[in-house]
Design a protein around this motif. Sequence first.
Motif, PDB file in Angstrom:
ATOM      1  N   GLY A  29      48.495 -50.779  63.706  1.00  0.00           N
ATOM      2  CA  GLY A  29      47.986 -51.620  62.636  1.00  0.00           C
ATOM      3  C   GLY A  29      49.009 -52.045  61.609  1.00  0.00           C
ATOM      4  N   VAL A  30      50.284 -51.861  61.882  1.00  0.00           N
ATOM      5  CA  VAL A  30      51.316 -52.274  60.922  1.00  0.00           C
ATOM      6  C   VAL A  30      51.703 -53.726  61.159  1.00  0.00           C
ATOM      7  N   ARG A  31      52.367 -54.288  60.198  1.00  0.00           N
ATOM      8  CA  ARG A  31      52.902 -55.634  60.325  1.00  0.00           C
ATOM      9  C   ARG A  31      54.101 -55.566  61.262  1.00  0.00           C
ATOM     10  N   TRP A  32      54.157 -56.451  62.248  1.00  0.00           N
ATOM     11  CA  TRP A  32      55.222 -56.409  63.249  1.00  0.00           C
ATOM     12  C   TRP A  32      56.469 -57.128  62.761  1.00  0.00           C
ATOM     13  N   VAL A  33      57.545 -56.395  62.693  1.00  0.00           N
ATOM     14  CA  VAL A  33      58.861 -56.959  62.419  1.00  0.00           C
ATOM     15  C   VAL A  33      59.717 -56.644  63.635  1.00  0.00           C
ATOM     16  N   ARG A  36      60.531 -52.945  64.527  1.00  0.00           N
ATOM     17  CA  ARG A  36      59.419 -52.160  65.085  1.00  0.00           C
ATOM     18  C   ARG A  36      59.120 -52.568  66.520  1.00  0.00           C
ATOM     19  N   LYS A  37      59.174 -53.861  66.803  1.00  0.00           N
ATOM     20  CA  LYS A  37      58.969 -54.326  68.172  1.00  0.00           C
ATOM     21  C   LYS A  37      60.028 -53.736  69.092  1.00  0.00           C
ATOM     22  N   TYR A  58      48.811 -50.033  70.374  1.00  0.00           N
ATOM     23  CA  TYR A  58      49.099 -51.094  69.407  1.00  0.00           C
ATOM     24  C   TYR A  58      48.224 -52.327  69.582  1.00  0.00           C
ATOM     25  N   LYS A  81      62.568 -61.675  66.351  1.00  0.00           N
ATOM     26  CA  LYS A  81      62.246 -62.189  65.019  1.00  0.00           C
ATOM     27  C   LYS A  81      61.413 -63.453  65.152  1.00  0.00           C
TER      28      LYS A  81
END
Length: 91
Positions: A29-33, A36-37, A58, A81
């Motif tokens: 549930g985190v914002r994907w940057v 992290r990917k 995820y 990105k």
Amino acid sequence: MFLKKTTGPRTAMLPDGTILTLADLPPAGVRWVARRKAMVVAAVQHGLLAREDAIARYDLSEEEFEAWTSAFARHGSNALKITKLQKFRQL
């Protein structure tokens, strides 16, 4: 200290010498940057996390995870990105 039993390895050594553990993976549930990917893709590539487990954990689609994997394999973490998505899409 209590350690949860797991079926796979607990750590993975990445090519740059860093050690990746399940605790290092981002929470759901985190914002994907891009960082992290790349961490999730590396965990799957090095056997720390099964592909199906990553997709379920995820809430990713098969196509989305495959796009991350192929972009990371071809161009590295910069291709993950969002701002670089069009640049690396067809190369």
